[in-house]
Design a protein around this motif. Structure first.
Motif, PDB file in Angstrom:
ATOM      1  N   GLU A 220       2.034   1.204   8.316  1.00 46.75           N
ATOM      2  CA  GLU A 220       0.319   1.588   7.861  1.00 46.75           C
ATOM      3  C   GLU A 220       0.141   3.002   8.291  1.00 46.75           C
ATOM      4  O   GLU A 220      -0.565   3.666   7.714  1.00 46.75           O
ATOM      5  CB  GLU A 220      -0.541   0.614   8.791  1.00 46.75           C
ATOM      6  N   PHE A 246      -3.784  -5.698   4.723  1.00 44.86           N
ATOM      7  CA  PHE A 246      -3.408  -4.228   5.293  1.00 44.86           C
ATOM      8  C   PHE A 246      -4.067  -3.135   4.046  1.00 44.86           C
ATOM      9  O   PHE A 246      -4.139  -3.530   2.795  1.00 44.86           O
ATOM     10  CB  PHE A 246      -1.716  -3.752   5.076  1.00 44.86           C
ATOM     11  N   THR A 248      -2.424  -0.167   3.282  1.00 44.03           N
ATOM     12  CA  THR A 248      -1.457   0.009   2.335  1.00 44.03           C
ATOM     13  C   THR A 248      -1.304  -0.838   1.193  1.00 44.03           C
ATOM     14  O   THR A 248      -0.995  -2.144   1.568  1.00 44.03           O
ATOM     15  CB  THR A 248       0.020   0.302   3.088  1.00 44.03           C
TER      16      THR A 248
END
Length: 371
Positions: A220, A246, A248
């Motif tokens: 991350e 997440f 990303t």
């Protein structure tokens, strides 16, 4: 309208200068890749107009694609080459006993792409313009220098060369047996390139769900453009869960072998879809995936085969990425211009490529059917 009079199929073995390894090799599931099997198809009508298309297979499947293509090619004879959708269905029914995914549609892909190439040539337009381009160039990133067999020093050298050549981003393979090795390698590249260079990683399906969560969390802070195939390609729910958990983006889809499989992936929910036109059955099927991705407001990053995908990506409404591999360069007389981080469309009609003498020298089998 002119009718299809001749279909020529060729099997070409493209050798790689250095055997390459990704995570599938390190887990013992596959051997290092030393060559790519390429299936060429040329379709010619009674008026002399022709179109060129290709498909491919890595490690295994090339002879099967070629054999299936030879079996179904006669179904094209006497047909109007403009009826591409109907001809895709006809070819699928000609080989219906082997299904509508995998090797079966990969053989159809070479014909389908050739028919689209012919249609664009008849119109005097690059394929992207025939489809309706949104841009004349597409962001591109390089993968071929980031394989796991390469030491970090070599990866950094290749990355510098790629960026100096005008390529816009760098992708690294991950999935080492030790996750700490992955983190060390990616950290070294990120620190060397700086935060402004787009950087992606690709685990090639080799993590389980707990490992994928830990690695996504560890990555991350690295400002990655995406994390690719952290899980098995058919674990749609697992990829969707990572996308929700997440910041990303999670990218996947390159290994899916039909448009229907991509629809299931899109329905599950993922950040970036990576269809491969030769793998899903050609341009006709790719356009279905592209429409579904657009409806879901997803990013698009087609896998491999840049000679085809630069046209398709240019026709996608949202700004996409195209993967840069130089492996196919010896097969064609023409090459795409790359500058300022982008791959540029040429003004040549159709796909804009012709087969090189080197490709003909690497041809291991040829089959022709005529009306």
């Amino acid at each position: 309208m002119d009718r299809i009079e001749r279909v020529t199929i060729s099997s070409v073995t493209l050798p790689l200068s250095v055997p390459v390894s990704d995570a599938k090799v390190l887990t013992g599931r596959q051997r290092p890749m030393t060559e790519v099997a390429v299936l060429f198809a040329e379709v010619t009508d009674a008026g002399g107009a022709s179109g060129f298309g290709f498909s491919y297979s890595k490690r295994a499947g090339g002879p099967g694609q070629y054999a299936h293509a030879c079996e179904i090619a006669p179904a094209l004879l006497g047909e109007d080459p403009s009826d591409i959708g109907r001809l895709w269905d006809k070819l699928a029914w000609a080989g219906a006993s082997v299904g509508r995914s995998g090797l079966a549609v990969q053989a159809i892909a070479a014909f389908d792409i050739a028919l689209w190439d012919m249609k664009a040539k008849r119109a005097g337009l690059p394929l992207a313009k025939l489809l309706g381009a949104h841009r004349d160039s597409v962001r591109c990133y390089n993968t071929s220098g980031g394989f796991l067999h390469a030491p970090v020093s070599s990866i950094l050298e290749r990355a510098a060369e790629s960026l100096a050549a005008g390529i816009g981003g760098i992708k690294l393979k991950v999935g080492q047996p030790s996750t700490s090795v992955d983190l060390t390698r990616v950290t070294a590249v990120r620190e060397k390139l700086g935060d402004d260079v787009p950087l992606m990683v690709d685990a090639n399906q080799q993590w389980d769900r707990p490992t994928a969560r830990r690695m996504c969390r560890a990555f991350e802070p690295m400002n990655l453009v995406w994390i690719e195939e952290p899980l098995d390609a058919y674990d749609f729910d697992g990829h969707a869960a990572l996308s929700r958990a997440f910041d990303t983006p999670i990218a996947t889809g390159e290994m899916l072998a039909s448009a229907a499989e991509h629809m299931a992936l899109i329905d599950a929910g993922v950040d970036i879809v990576q269809p491969d036109a030769p793998r899903v059955g050609g341009i006709t099927q790719f356009l279905k995936v592209m429409a579904a991705a657009e409806r879901a407001h997803l990013q698009l990053a087609p896998h491999f085969a840049r000679e085809i995908h630069v046209h398709l990506a240019a026709a996608y409404p949202l700004e996409p990425w195209v993967e840069h591999f130089e492996w196919f360069d010896p097969l064609f007389n023409e090459h795409l211009e790359i500058a300022d981080g982008r791959m540029h469309l040429s003004a040549r009609p159709g796909l804009g490529v012709t087969v090189s003498d080197q490709a003909r020298a690497w041809t291991v089998a040829t089959h022709e059917v005529t009306a």
